[in-house]
Design a protein around this motif. Structure first.
Motif, PDB file in Angstrom:
ATOM      1  N   TYR A 347       0.833  -1.203   0.000  1.00 34.24           N
ATOM      2  CA  TYR A 347       0.000   0.000   0.000  1.00 34.24           C
ATOM      3  C   TYR A 347       0.869   1.256   0.000  1.00 34.24           C
ATOM      4  O   TYR A 347       0.640   2.194  -0.784  1.00 34.24           O
ATOM      5  CB  TYR A 347      -0.943   0.019   1.203  1.00 34.24           C
ATOM      6  CG  TYR A 347      -1.470   1.401   1.500  1.00 34.24           C
ATOM      7  CD1 TYR A 347      -2.375   2.030   0.650  1.00 34.24           C
ATOM      8  CD2 TYR A 347      -1.020   2.115   2.615  1.00 34.24           C
ATOM      9  CE1 TYR A 347      -2.826   3.309   0.897  1.00 34.24           C
ATOM     10  CE2 TYR A 347      -1.467   3.390   2.870  1.00 34.24           C
ATOM     11  CZ  TYR A 347      -2.367   3.991   2.003  1.00 34.24           C
ATOM     12  OH  TYR A 347      -2.801   5.277   2.246  1.00 34.24           O
ATOM     13  N   VAL A 348       1.874   1.282   0.859  1.00 33.43           N
ATOM     14  CA  VAL A 348       2.736   2.466   0.950  1.00 33.43           C
ATOM     15  C   VAL A 348       3.553   2.636  -0.327  1.00 33.43           C
ATOM     16  O   VAL A 348       3.669   3.746  -0.869  1.00 33.43           O
ATOM     17  CB  VAL A 348       3.666   2.362   2.177  1.00 33.43           C
ATOM     18  CG1 VAL A 348       4.620   3.553   2.229  1.00 33.43           C
ATOM     19  CG2 VAL A 348       2.863   2.282   3.460  1.00 33.43           C
ATOM     20  N   ARG A 349       4.079   1.546  -0.833  1.00 31.77           N
ATOM     21  CA  ARG A 349       4.927   1.607  -2.028  1.00 31.77           C
ATOM     22  C   ARG A 349       4.138   2.009  -3.270  1.00 31.77           C
ATOM     23  O   ARG A 349       4.647   2.722  -4.142  1.00 31.77           O
ATOM     24  CB  ARG A 349       5.599   0.254  -2.242  1.00 31.77           C
ATOM     25  CG  ARG A 349       6.601   0.223  -3.397  1.00 31.77           C
ATOM     26  CD  ARG A 349       7.359  -1.075  -3.417  1.00 31.77           C
ATOM     27  NE  ARG A 349       8.310  -1.146  -2.323  1.00 31.77           N
ATOM     28  CZ  ARG A 349       8.433  -2.176  -1.503  1.00 31.77           C
ATOM     29  NH1 ARG A 349       7.661  -3.233  -1.649  1.00 31.77           N
ATOM     30  NH2 ARG A 349       9.335  -2.174  -0.529  1.00 31.77           N
ATOM     31  N   GLU A 350       2.892   1.559  -3.359  1.00 32.21           N
ATOM     32  CA  GLU A 350       2.090   1.809  -4.559  1.00 32.21           C
ATOM     33  C   GLU A 350       1.351   3.143  -4.527  1.00 32.21           C
ATOM     34  O   GLU A 350       0.671   3.501  -5.499  1.00 32.21           O
ATOM     35  CB  GLU A 350       1.097   0.673  -4.760  1.00 32.21           C
ATOM     36  CG  GLU A 350       1.764  -0.666  -5.062  1.00 32.21           C
ATOM     37  CD  GLU A 350       0.810  -1.848  -4.982  1.00 32.21           C
ATOM     38  OE1 GLU A 350      -0.411  -1.603  -4.753  1.00 32.21           O
ATOM     39  OE2 GLU A 350       1.269  -2.996  -5.101  1.00 32.21           O
ATOM     40  N   ASN A 351       1.482   3.878  -3.411  1.00 30.41           N
ATOM     41  CA  ASN A 351       0.803   5.170  -3.298  1.00 30.41           C
ATOM     42  C   ASN A 351       1.783   6.258  -2.889  1.00 30.41           C
ATOM     43  O   ASN A 351       1.595   6.912  -1.841  1.00 30.41           O
ATOM     44  CB  ASN A 351      -0.340   5.068  -2.285  1.00 30.41           C
ATOM     45  CG  ASN A 351      -1.451   4.151  -2.751  1.00 30.41           C
ATOM     46  OD1 ASN A 351      -2.355   4.557  -3.473  1.00 30.41           O
ATOM     47  ND2 ASN A 351      -1.375   2.888  -2.338  1.00 30.41           N
ATOM     48  N   PRO A 352       2.824   6.468  -3.668  1.00 34.45           N
ATOM     49  CA  PRO A 352       3.814   7.492  -3.293  1.00 34.45           C
ATOM     50  C   PRO A 352       3.203   8.880  -3.308  1.00 34.45           C
ATOM     51  O   PRO A 352       2.315   9.185  -4.111  1.00 34.45           O
ATOM     52  CB  PRO A 352       4.898   7.344  -4.378  1.00 34.45           C
ATOM     53  CG  PRO A 352       4.159   6.791  -5.560  1.00 34.45           C
ATOM     54  CD  PRO A 352       3.110   5.871  -4.984  1.00 34.45           C
ATOM     55  N   GLY A 353       3.657   9.710  -2.401  1.00 33.81           N
ATOM     56  CA  GLY A 353       3.110  11.059  -2.309  1.00 33.81           C
ATOM     57  C   GLY A 353       3.764  12.010  -3.294  1.00 33.81           C
ATOM     58  O   GLY A 353       4.811  11.716  -3.896  1.00 33.81           O
TER      59      GLY A 353
END
Length: 355
Positions: A347-353
């Motif tokens: 989730y964190v890797r696929e949703n970079p800010g």
């Protein structure tokens, strides 16, 4: 008990309906939820306290901190301050709350902040620290003003939300149907050995939706650790005859069970959740300990309670006492660990800010 439940039922129904209406206003867009263009993970529960939110947040920090710049945000329960504050290594519980002190002491490289306004708090974090890649919200399941990208719901193995009721009849903050907002449901405080029969029983009871991952965790207790700043009279005895336990947490049964393996006799002083210890409280602890007529006795508290002892005068009152705390950490059961870790990291890797 049945009579009391009958009396409280209308109040529980009214309370649940009020919260339900509020949730519907958010669902319909009448009340606004703020979403962000970078990963925001919420950890919370349906019940009032005691499901292990902070150690689960710490699990997420350990999982993510080596690869991502992590920040945490909570309201800073029972602090004496208001607004946004960032915890430092010298912060005390009166300023940022005991849970924030605990997290900062363990993870000094992580941004640990408090703000009762979660939207403002998140914006302040990324404004002050634009390198932030993921924000973890501690105790935010009912804070609908923020729409997290990943919503984690915790429920105590010994008091699962499908078997609970709204306040004041039970301990739920809203109707059980609120669990549908979760992306992940974690059954906490299970036994270290988890049978397939138990997993099937709980899965049938929880009835997770198709989009929800269901996982199981347990508490691992660490070794007795001296409370920092308090000068103990002697080292930990080889054999412990008596333990005086004092706690200010919602559920102390996991600690009771753990300490029961160390000694045949325990005396207990229990304070309310997040209790702020006064000089009178600590004098009572000292007097109780000194009136235990046995050798090889010690005092034990929780890690969270120990964070509330970093205050002026407290070390002097407790000086010379053999006082320890029990650090804890969360473990995801091995049959679920890889899937849980992968869901979080992906989730964190696929949703970079874009900040």
């Amino acid at each position: 008990m049945k009579i009391l439940s009958f009396i409280l039922y209308p109040f529980a129904l009214l309370y649940g309906l009020i919260v339900c209406v509020r949730n519907k206003l958010f669902d319909w867009g009448i009340m606004k939820s703020q979403s962000f263009d970078f990963p925001v993970i919420s950890v919370g529960n349906l019940s009032v306290g005691g499901t292990g939110k902070t150690p689960h947040v710490e699990y997420l920090i350990k999982l993510l901190k080596d690869d991502f710049k992590v920040a945490t945000l909570s309201r800073g329960y029972k602090r004496n301050t208001k607004g946004y504050l960032e915890a430092g290594i010298t912060s005390i519980s009166d300023d940022v709350g005991d849970e924030s002190v605990q997290k900062k002491q363990k993870f000094r490289e992580v941004i640990v902040s408090v703000d009762e306004n979660r939207v403002h708090g998140i914006k302040k974090i990324v404004g002050d620290h634009p390198e932030t890649e993921v924000v973890i919200l501690d105790d935010a399941f009912q804070h609908r003003s923020v729409k997290p990208g990943l919503n984690i719901l915790l429920t105590d193995f010994h008091k699962l939300y499908p078997e609970n009721y709204p306040l004041p009849m039970g301990t739920l903050r809203e109707f059980r149907s609120g669990a549908k907002r979760a992306d992940i449901i974690v059954i906490t405080k299970t036994f270290p050995t988890l049978s397939p029969i138990t997993v099937r029983r709980i899965t049938k009871l929880i009835k997770p939706c198709e989009h929800q991952g269901l996982y199981f965790s347990f508490i691992k207790h660490g070794k007795l650790t001296p409370v920092p700043g308090i000068e103990a009279a002697s080292e930990l005895p080889h054999k412990i005859n008596t333990i005086l336990v004092f706690t200010g947490i919602a559920n102390m049964y996991p600690l009771d069970e753990h300490l029961g393996k160390m000694t045949n006799h325990m005396e207990k002083l229990h304070f309310k959740d997040h209790h702020k210890y006064t000089t009178r409280d600590l004098s009572r602890i000292r007097d109780t300990f000194e009136n235990i007529f046995t050798r090889d006795k010690i005092i034990v508290t929780t890690e969270k309670d120990a964070m509330r002892l970093f205050l002026p005068k407290i070390p002097d009152i407790l000086k010379g006492l053999p006082i320890y705390y029990v650090p804890i950490e969360i473990k995801i059961h091995k049959d679920f660990r890889i899937a849980f870790n992968d869901q979080i990291v992906n989730y964190v890797r696929e949703n970079p800010g874009n900040n």
